[in-house]
Each structure stands twice: as structure tokens, then as C-alpha cells.
Design an enzyme around this catalytic site. Structure first.
Site, PDB file in Angstrom:
ATOM      1  N   GLU A 196      -1.325  -1.535   5.486  1.00  0.00           N
ATOM      2  CA  GLU A 196      -0.005  -1.037   5.889  1.00  0.00           C
ATOM      3  C   GLU A 196       1.057  -2.132   5.875  1.00  0.00           C
ATOM      4  O   GLU A 196       0.842  -3.212   6.410  1.00  0.00           O
ATOM      5  CB  GLU A 196      -0.136  -0.456   7.297  1.00  0.00           C
ATOM      6  CG  GLU A 196       1.081   0.173   7.851  1.00  0.00           C
ATOM      7  CD  GLU A 196       0.854   0.727   9.244  1.00  0.00           C
ATOM      8  OE1 GLU A 196       1.671   1.556   9.655  1.00  0.00           O
ATOM      9  OE2 GLU A 196      -0.115   0.335   9.935  1.00  0.00           O
TER      10      GLU A 196
ATOM     11  N   GLY B 282      -1.244  -7.996  10.965  1.00  0.00           N
ATOM     12  CA  GLY B 282      -2.229  -8.589  10.062  1.00  0.00           C
ATOM     13  C   GLY B 282      -1.812  -8.504   8.603  1.00  0.00           C
ATOM     14  O   GLY B 282      -1.998  -9.447   7.838  1.00  0.00           O
ATOM     15  N   CYS B 283      -1.231  -7.386   8.229  1.00  0.00           N
ATOM     16  CA  CYS B 283      -0.822  -7.213   6.825  1.00  0.00           C
ATOM     17  C   CYS B 283       0.350  -8.124   6.479  1.00  0.00           C
ATOM     18  O   CYS B 283       0.441  -8.624   5.355  1.00  0.00           O
ATOM     19  CB  CYS B 283      -0.489  -5.757   6.545  1.00  0.00           C
ATOM     20  SG  CYS B 283      -1.943  -4.678   6.662  1.00  0.00           S
ATOM     21  N   THR B 284       1.219  -8.353   7.442  1.00  0.00           N
ATOM     22  CA  THR B 284       2.327  -9.286   7.219  1.00  0.00           C
ATOM     23  C   THR B 284       1.776 -10.695   7.021  1.00  0.00           C
ATOM     24  O   THR B 284       2.161 -11.392   6.073  1.00  0.00           O
ATOM     25  CB  THR B 284       3.325  -9.248   8.397  1.00  0.00           C
ATOM     26  OG1 THR B 284       3.868  -7.919   8.485  1.00  0.00           O
ATOM     27  CG2 THR B 284       4.438 -10.251   8.214  1.00  0.00           C
TER      28      THR B 284
END
Length: 162
Positions: A40, A45-47
Site C-alpha cells: 500500500e 513500512g511501504c514508505t
């Protein structure tokens, strides 16, 4: 779909990128490709993961590899996300799971006792021959991009001389 293994022919796909172009795995044949699938845009975490890959984008390119991030988010979400963080990696939109499912990454997940279907964070090195050279599940987000860069370096070192 069954899980893929190293040495398998990588499933082909074509997806739109956040820069208005499209990415086709078949069109990238002849050079290594690093695909990282993440759940997402704009989550913590994805950032972190996208920033780490972006910080190493030039190192991947210096090894001749095409680097692409893939999530089920929309192009509009990707454009906003990439702009917000100044990300250097093109992001492919896969809301219909055209790549996610053939790569076996849409699975049942469990979080705080709740079960749901979601993307399993995983990265692939696809060799210039179109075969999967390496599969790495991202069990720890921080350091994953560096781990993939090292795996690509090892893959390059093991490749026959041109």
C-alpha cells in the site's frame, strides 16, 4: 496459482506506470529486472521500503537492471505517493492483480487475529533470459532494498561473461 520457484519462467504482464507509460516484462527481456511488490502507498513500512529502493535506484541502474515497484494501488495514488516523497522508482498499478496473482502473492493474511486477503511483500530478480533468478520475501522492511541490491550483484557475478 502455485508458488513460483527460482529458475521458473517469470509470468509476463503489462501494467501502467505512474509516469504515464507502461511496463511490460516481455519488453524488458535482455536486461535484468528487479520487481518489488508492496501492499500500500503511503503506509509506514511501504514508505520506508520505497524510499530505500529510491535511494539505491542509481546503484541498480549501474548494474543494468530495471527497477519497478508494484502495488494494487491506483495510478493516482502512485503519482501522489511518488511526488510526496520524491521517489525515484517508477511505480506500477495493479488493482486487478494482473501481476500480483500470477506471482502467487495475493494470499490470506492474519493481523491482530483478523484474517483477510492481501499482498505478501516479496521481491524478484528476473534475469535477462526472463527466468526468475531470485525470490526474496521481505520479512524485515528496513534493509530489504540493500539485500536485493546485494542479490543482484551476486546474480551479475555468477552470470557468464558477455
Amino acid at each position: 496459482m502455485a508458488d513460483l520457484s527460482e529458475g521458473d519462467l517469470a509470468p509476463d504482464f503489462t501494467l501502467p506506470l505512474d509516469d504515464g507509460t507502461v511496463f511490460s516484462l516481455a519488453a524488458a527481456r535482455g536486461q535484468p529486472v528487479v520487481l518489488y511488490f508492496y501492499p500500500e502507498d503511503d503506509s509506514g513500512g511501504c514508505t520506508d521500503e520505497n524510499r530505500e529502493f529510491s535511494d539505491r535506484a542509481k546503484a541498480f541502474a549501474s548494474l543494468g537492471a530495471r527497477l519497478v515497484g508494484i502495488s494494487p494501488d491506483t495510478i493516482q495514488s502512485h503519482v501522489k505517493f511518488r511526488s510526496k516523497y520524491g521517489l525515484a522508482v517508477p511505480l506500477a498499478s495493479d488493482p486487478d492483480h494482473l501481476a500480483i496473482e500470477p506471482y502467487g502473492l495475493w494470499k490470506l493474511k492474519k493481523l491482530y487475529g483478523r484474517e483477510f486477503m492481501g499482498l505478501i511483500r516479496t521481491s524478484f530478480i528476473i534475469g535477462a533470459d526472463g527466468r526468475i533468478a531470485r525470490i526474496v520475501r521481505a520479512t524485515r522492511i528496513l534493509g530489504h532494498a540493500q539485500k536485493m541490491l546485494e542479490a543482484l550483484e551476486a546474480h551479475d557475478a555468477a552470470a557468464p561473461a558477455k
